[in-house]
Design a protein around this motif. Structure first.
Motif, PDB file in Angstrom:
ATOM      1  N   GLY A   1       1.005  -1.261   0.087  1.00 41.04           N
ATOM      2  CA  GLY A   1       0.079   0.001  -0.029  1.00 41.04           C
ATOM      3  C   GLY A   1       0.825   1.345  -0.067  1.00 41.04           C
ATOM      4  O   GLY A   1       0.836   2.190  -0.604  1.00 41.04           O
ATOM      5  N   VAL A   2       1.914   1.102   0.770  1.00 38.55           N
ATOM      6  CA  VAL A   2       2.806   2.463   0.739  1.00 38.55           C
ATOM      7  C   VAL A   2       3.620   2.624  -0.429  1.00 38.55           C
ATOM      8  O   VAL A   2       3.626   3.734  -1.035  1.00 38.55           O
ATOM      9  CB  VAL A   2       3.873   2.242   2.031  1.00 38.55           C
ATOM     10  N   LEU A   3       3.735   1.658  -1.062  1.00 35.86           N
ATOM     11  CA  LEU A   3       4.603   1.539  -2.366  1.00 35.86           C
ATOM     12  C   LEU A   3       3.593   2.278  -3.419  1.00 35.86           C
ATOM     13  O   LEU A   3       3.881   2.973  -4.394  1.00 35.86           O
ATOM     14  CB  LEU A   3       5.063   0.361  -3.062  1.00 35.86           C
ATOM     15  N   ALA A   4       2.099   1.790  -3.309  1.00 43.15           N
ATOM     16  CA  ALA A   4       1.447   2.439  -4.268  1.00 43.15           C
ATOM     17  C   ALA A   4       1.148   3.863  -4.078  1.00 43.15           C
ATOM     18  O   ALA A   4       0.502   4.654  -4.973  1.00 43.15           O
ATOM     19  CB  ALA A   4      -0.024   1.368  -4.246  1.00 43.15           C
ATOM     20  N   ARG A   5       1.350   4.209  -2.821  1.00 43.96           N
ATOM     21  CA  ARG A   5       0.971   5.683  -2.525  1.00 43.96           C
ATOM     22  C   ARG A   5       2.113   6.082  -1.726  1.00 43.96           C
ATOM     23  O   ARG A   5       2.277   6.502  -0.375  1.00 43.96           O
ATOM     24  CB  ARG A   5      -0.123   5.749  -1.625  1.00 43.96           C
ATOM     25  N   PRO A   6       3.250   6.435  -2.339  1.00 45.22           N
ATOM     26  CA  PRO A   6       4.549   6.818  -1.771  1.00 45.22           C
ATOM     27  C   PRO A   6       4.272   8.168  -0.726  1.00 45.22           C
ATOM     28  O   PRO A   6       5.003   8.381   0.403  1.00 45.22           O
ATOM     29  CB  PRO A   6       5.464   7.334  -2.822  1.00 45.22           C
ATOM     30  N   TRP A   7       3.280   9.140  -1.118  1.00 44.34           N
ATOM     31  CA  TRP A   7       3.296   9.961  -0.172  1.00 44.34           C
ATOM     32  C   TRP A   7       2.628   9.835   1.161  1.00 44.34           C
ATOM     33  O   TRP A   7       2.625  10.922   1.944  1.00 44.34           O
ATOM     34  CB  TRP A   7       2.177  11.032  -1.100  1.00 44.34           C
ATOM     35  N   TYR A   8       2.080   8.427   1.309  1.00 46.06           N
ATOM     36  CA  TYR A   8       1.654   8.091   2.619  1.00 46.06           C
ATOM     37  C   TYR A   8       2.671   8.499   3.825  1.00 46.06           C
ATOM     38  O   TYR A   8       2.605   8.969   4.792  1.00 46.06           O
ATOM     39  CB  TYR A   8       1.200   6.733   2.723  1.00 46.06           C
ATOM     40  N   LEU A   9       3.957   8.356   3.299  1.00 51.39           N
ATOM     41  CA  LEU A   9       5.135   8.172   4.048  1.00 51.39           C
ATOM     42  C   LEU A   9       5.451  10.016   4.326  1.00 51.39           C
ATOM     43  O   LEU A   9       6.187  10.185   5.494  1.00 51.39           O
ATOM     44  CB  LEU A   9       6.459   7.877   3.398  1.00 51.39           C
ATOM     45  N   ASP A  10       4.748  10.680   3.612  1.00 47.87           N
ATOM     46  CA  ASP A  10       5.261  12.040   4.023  1.00 47.87           C
ATOM     47  C   ASP A  10       4.046  12.706   4.837  1.00 47.87           C
ATOM     48  O   ASP A  10       4.127  13.732   5.238  1.00 47.87           O
ATOM     49  CB  ASP A  10       4.914  13.005   2.640  1.00 47.87           C
ATOM     50  N   LEU A  11       3.095  11.951   5.142  1.00 46.82           N
ATOM     51  CA  LEU A  11       2.104  12.323   6.152  1.00 46.82           C
ATOM     52  C   LEU A  11       2.890  12.511   7.452  1.00 46.82           C
ATOM     53  O   LEU A  11       3.615  11.686   7.946  1.00 46.82           O
ATOM     54  CB  LEU A  11       0.917  11.465   6.291  1.00 46.82           C
ATOM     55  N   PRO A  12       2.412  13.669   8.283  1.00 45.86           N
ATOM     56  CA  PRO A  12       2.788  13.829   9.404  1.00 45.86           C
ATOM     57  C   PRO A  12       2.000  12.793  10.486  1.00 45.86           C
ATOM     58  O   PRO A  12       1.147  13.218  11.331  1.00 45.86           O
ATOM     59  CB  PRO A  12       2.665  15.355   9.946  1.00 45.86           C
ATOM     60  N   LEU A  13       2.443  11.483  10.803  1.00 43.29           N
ATOM     61  CA  LEU A  13       1.497  10.557  11.214  1.00 43.29           C
ATOM     62  C   LEU A  13       1.818  10.598  12.608  1.00 43.29           C
ATOM     63  O   LEU A  13       2.867  10.367  12.937  1.00 43.29           O
ATOM     64  CB  LEU A  13       1.909   9.264  10.634  1.00 43.29           C
ATOM     65  N   THR A  14       0.817  10.420  13.179  1.00 43.38           N
ATOM     66  CA  THR A  14       0.955  10.308  14.647  1.00 43.38           C
ATOM     67  C   THR A  14       0.239   9.051  15.011  1.00 43.38           C
ATOM     68  O   THR A  14      -0.890   8.789  14.451  1.00 43.38           O
ATOM     69  CB  THR A  14       0.426  11.579  15.411  1.00 43.38           C
ATOM     70  N   THR A  15       0.647   8.446  16.185  1.00 41.23           N
ATOM     71  CA  THR A  15      -0.068   7.227  16.377  1.00 41.23           C
ATOM     72  C   THR A  15      -1.321   7.540  16.983  1.00 41.23           C
ATOM     73  O   THR A  15      -2.409   6.682  17.185  1.00 41.23           O
ATOM     74  CB  THR A  15       0.632   6.275  17.407  1.00 41.23           C
ATOM     75  N   ALA A  16      -1.655   8.840  17.528  1.00 39.27           N
ATOM     76  CA  ALA A  16      -2.879   8.975  18.638  1.00 39.27           C
ATOM     77  C   ALA A  16      -4.050   8.910  17.832  1.00 39.27           C
ATOM     78  O   ALA A  16      -4.869   8.248  18.144  1.00 39.27           O
ATOM     79  CB  ALA A  16      -2.545  10.197  19.200  1.00 39.27           C
ATOM     80  N   PRO A  17      -4.228   9.749  16.653  1.00 40.98           N
ATOM     81  CA  PRO A  17      -5.947  10.096  16.523  1.00 40.98           C
ATOM     82  C   PRO A  17      -6.025   8.646  15.525  1.00 40.98           C
ATOM     83  O   PRO A  17      -5.687   8.314  14.530  1.00 40.98           O
ATOM     84  CB  PRO A  17      -5.756  11.004  15.593  1.00 40.98           C
ATOM     85  N   VAL A  18      -6.816   7.716  16.226  1.00 44.10           N
ATOM     86  CA  VAL A  18      -7.216   6.423  15.506  1.00 44.10           C
ATOM     87  C   VAL A  18      -8.532   6.450  14.733  1.00 44.10           C
ATOM     88  O   VAL A  18      -9.672   6.936  15.253  1.00 44.10           O
ATOM     89  CB  VAL A  18      -7.447   5.389  16.747  1.00 44.10           C
ATOM     90  N   GLY A  19      -8.357   6.413  13.573  1.00 44.72           N
ATOM     91  CA  GLY A  19      -9.401   6.415  12.757  1.00 44.72           C
ATOM     92  C   GLY A  19      -9.935   4.947  12.368  1.00 44.72           C
ATOM     93  O   GLY A  19      -9.401   4.127  13.092  1.00 44.72           O
ATOM     94  N   PRO A  20     -11.360   4.917  12.186  1.00 49.85           N
ATOM     95  CA  PRO A  20     -12.175   3.641  11.762  1.00 49.85           C
ATOM     96  C   PRO A  20     -11.132   2.626  11.007  1.00 49.85           C
ATOM     97  O   PRO A  20     -11.273   1.177  11.278  1.00 49.85           O
ATOM     98  CB  PRO A  20     -13.584   3.901  11.467  1.00 49.85           C
ATOM     99  N   HIS A  21     -10.551   2.992  10.042  1.00 49.70           N
ATOM    100  CA  HIS A  21     -10.009   2.180   9.075  1.00 49.70           C
ATOM    101  C   HIS A  21      -8.652   1.675   9.483  1.00 49.70           C
ATOM    102  O   HIS A  21      -8.266   0.440   9.235  1.00 49.70           O
ATOM    103  CB  HIS A  21     -10.011   2.424   7.774  1.00 49.70           C
ATOM    104  N   ARG A  22      -7.899   2.584   9.979  1.00 50.47           N
ATOM    105  CA  ARG A  22      -6.681   1.771  10.554  1.00 50.47           C
ATOM    106  C   ARG A  22      -6.708   1.134  11.947  1.00 50.47           C
ATOM    107  O   ARG A  22      -6.357   0.184  11.802  1.00 50.47           O
ATOM    108  CB  ARG A  22      -5.803   3.206  10.921  1.00 50.47           C
ATOM    109  N   LEU A  23      -8.183   1.365  12.476  1.00 48.10           N
ATOM    110  CA  LEU A  23      -8.502   0.457  13.711  1.00 48.10           C
ATOM    111  C   LEU A  23      -8.843  -0.794  13.229  1.00 48.10           C
ATOM    112  O   LEU A  23      -8.545  -1.756  13.907  1.00 48.10           O
ATOM    113  CB  LEU A  23      -9.558   1.453  14.426  1.00 48.10           C
TER     114      LEU A  23
END
Lengths: 295, 295
Positions: free
Chosen positions: A126-148
Motif C-alpha cells: 500500500g505504501v509503495l502504491a501511495r508513496p506520499w503516505y510516508l510524507d504524512l505527519p503521522l501520529t499514532t494518536a488519532p485513531v480512525g476507523p479504518h486503521r483501527l
DNA sequence: ACAGAACAGCGGATCACATAAACAGTTTCT
DNA sequence: AGAAACTGTTTATGTGATCCGCTGTTCTGT
C-alpha cells in the motif's frame, strides 16, 4: 479526568451521545452532527478527503494545498475550513482514507506468523502504491476507523497466543513501524534508481517512472553514492570496516525486481524475533521469561 | 557512467581531485574549494548548520526558516544561499551534524549483539534528545561523514560473522529503520503524555515539558485515545478482537519511566531476529540457509 | 407566515516563507 | 589598471495557510 466545559448541546433527535468528542475524532468517525440550520452543505468531509487523496495520487503530497483541493472541487480554499479544522486535520483524515482503500488480507486460522506476514506485506505494498503516505505527519494518536480495523485484525491473529494487551500492542506497533521503515527504504530505493536511469539516459527529470526501462531500473546500482563517497572521500583509517567490506564486495547478480525478496529480508528477521519472543513467553523456561517488565 | 560536463577547474595549489563531486556531498565532506578571489567569506557552512541546529533544538524544526537562521547569525536570508544550495540541503547537513554530536558507543570485542544493542540505543536516545530529527526529510542517499562513521562501526561489529556486504547492509539498514521507528513512537508517547498532563492540570499548551510533574507524566495513560474510541465509537462486531482485548485489560503497574524497557522490547525482538538469521546463515543446516536470495 | 439566528461559501487581506534577480562593494589575478 | 570572481544586501515574486467580514440561505420559534 477533565470536567471543564460540559457544553450541554445534546443531539435533539436521538441518543447521539458522541457529541463531545475531540473534533478530529468525530470527523474521522463520521460522527459530526449535521447542521440543523442554514444552507445545506454543498461539500462534505468525504468529498474533500477524496479530492485530496486523488490529488496526492496524481501529483504527490506537496501538491495538496487547500487551494488546489478546493479548486479541484470547484470551490474556494476557505470553503474547506467549514468541514475541516486545519490542513493537518485533513492530512489525518487522508491517512485513514488510505487505510480504507487497502484490502485487508484474510485471516488464516492457526498460523499467526503467516497472517502477520501478509498483514505487513499488504501495508508495505500500500505504501509503495501511495508513496506520499510516508510524507504524512503521522501520529499514532488519532485513531480512525479504518486503521483501527487493521489493528483489530492483527490483534485477532495474535489472540490465540494469550499475550498481554501491552505485549500485543507492542508487537503490532513494531510491525507497524516496520511497514513505515521498510516502505521508506523501498520508496527511496526506487526513486534513486529512477533518478539514476533518468540521468544516465538523458531523460528530463520529470519523466514519469512508468516510462523508464524496467531492465535499466533493476540494474541501477543503489549504492552508487556509497561507492563514490567511499572511494573518493572516506579515508581507510576512519572507516576501516566499510573500506574492507567494499574491497571484498562483488556486485551481486542483480535479479530483476528484487524488491519482493528485499522486503522479505527485513520482515523475516522481525518475524523471527517475534517468534522467539512468543516461544520464550508461552513455552518459556522459567528465569529468562517474565512478562517483559524489568522494573 | 556519466561522462558529461568535465568542468576542468582543478584545485590550483594541491592534488585536490574532489572538485567535480555533487555539491551536496562536497559540502557534507567539507571539500568545497575555498574561494580564491573576492572578499573573505564572513560565514561558513559550519556556522550556518550550527545555528540551524541550535534553533531546532530550541524551537523545533518548524522554526528553522532561512530567515530565522540568518537572523540568528546577524545576516540576511539570502546570505545563506552563498553557502548552501537550498533549504533542503541545509537539512541534510543538519542531519549529519546531529550524527557528529552523538558519541559513538565503544566496540565490544566478540559480542556483536551487545554492540548493536548499544549502537541502536545510543541513536534512539539521540533522537529523544532531538525530536526534530524525525521531521527531517531523511533520504538514505546523501551520506555524510558522521553518519557514515556510525555505519562503519556497525559494519565492524558484524564483520566477524562473515556475512555478505548486502546482508550486512540489510541488517544495518533494519536497525537504522528501527531507530527511527522506535524514536517516533517514543517521542509521540511522550508528547501525548505531556499533552494529557497539561490539559489535566489546566496548564497552558506551551508549558515546556521540563516543568511538568514527572510522576503525572509517567501515570498518563498512553492509550487514552484508544480507550475513548473503543468504548464510544467502535462497535464490537467490527472490532471483535480489540473489544475482547480491552475488556480483559488491566492497566499495568505503570512503572515510572518505563521508556527504557519499552525501547528494549522492540529492540530485543529485532536483535533476536537478527540472531536467528545469523545462526541460520553461519551455523546453518543446509536447505533452509542460502544467501538470502529467493529469486 | 415571518423575524432572526445559525450557517454556507466567497473575496480580500495578512503573514511567513523560499528563492530569484539585480546591485554594490571587495579582493585577487592578469 | 581593469576584469573577474566573490561577498552580502535589497527588492521582488510566487505560493501557501489562515483570519475576517460579507452576502445570501435555511431553519426555528412564534
Amino acid at each position: 479526568m477533565s470536567t471543564s466545559d460540559p457544553a450541554d448541546r445534546r443531539g435533539p433527535d436521538g441518543p447521539d451521545r458522541a457529541a463531545d468528542l475531540p473534533p478530529v475524532i468525530a470527523r474521522l468517525w463520521g460522527r459530526s452532527a449535521p447542521p440543523r440550520r442554514g444552507p445545506k452543505p454543498a461539500l462534505s468531509v468525504e468529498r474533500i478527503v477524496r479530492a485530496a487523496v486523488d490529488l496526492a495520487d496524481a501529483e504527490g503530497l506537496a501538491a495538496v494545498s487547500m487551494a488546489r483541493v478546493a479548486e479541484s472541487l470547484g470551490y474556494s480554499s476557505m470553503a474547506l475550513y467549514r468541514y475541516v479544522e486545519s490542513k493537518d486535520e485533513l492530512l489525518v483524515l487522508m491517512a485513514d482514507a488510505v487505510a480504507e482503500s487497502l484490502t485487508l488480507p484474510p485471516l488464516p486460522e492457526g498460523d499467526w506468523r503467516a497472517g502477520l506476514e501478509a498483514w505487513t506485506r499488504a501495508q508495505i505494498e500500500g505504501v509503495l502504491a501511495r508513496p506520499w503516505y510516508l510524507d504524512l505527519p503521522l501520529t499514532t494518536a488519532p485513531v480512525g476507523p479504518h486503521r483501527l480495523r487493521w489493528i483489530d485484525r492483527a490483534f485477532a491473529m495474535l489472540e490465540p497466543l494469550g499475550l498481554t494487551m501491552d505485549e500485543t500492542l507492542q508487537i503490532v506497533g513494531l510491525l507497524a513501524q516496520h511497514v513505515l521503515g521498510e516502505g521508506r527504504v523501498q520508496v527511496e530505493t526506487r526513486r534513486a534508481a529512477a533518478e539514476t536511469v533518468r540521468s544516465a539516459q538523458g531523460l528530463p527529470g520529470d519523466t514519469p517512472e512508468r516510462d523508464l526501462d524496467e531492465r535499466a531500473l533493476a540494474a541501477a546500482n543503489p549504492y552508487a553514492d556509497y561507492e563514490l563517497v567511499l572511494s573518493r572521500l572516506a579515508d581507510p583509517e576512519t572507516y576501516p570496516a566499510l573500506t574492507r567490506a567494499l574491497t571484498t564486495w562483488e556486485p551481486a547478480p542483480a535479479a530483476p525486481d528484487d524488491w519482493e525478496s528485499d522486503v522479505g529480508f527485513g520482515l523475516d528477521i522481525v518475524l523471527d524475533g517475534i517468534e522467539a519472543f512468543v516461544a520464550r513467553r508461552t513455552g518459556g523456561r522459567p528465569g529468562s521469561a517474565g512478562p517483559a517488565r524489568t522494573a
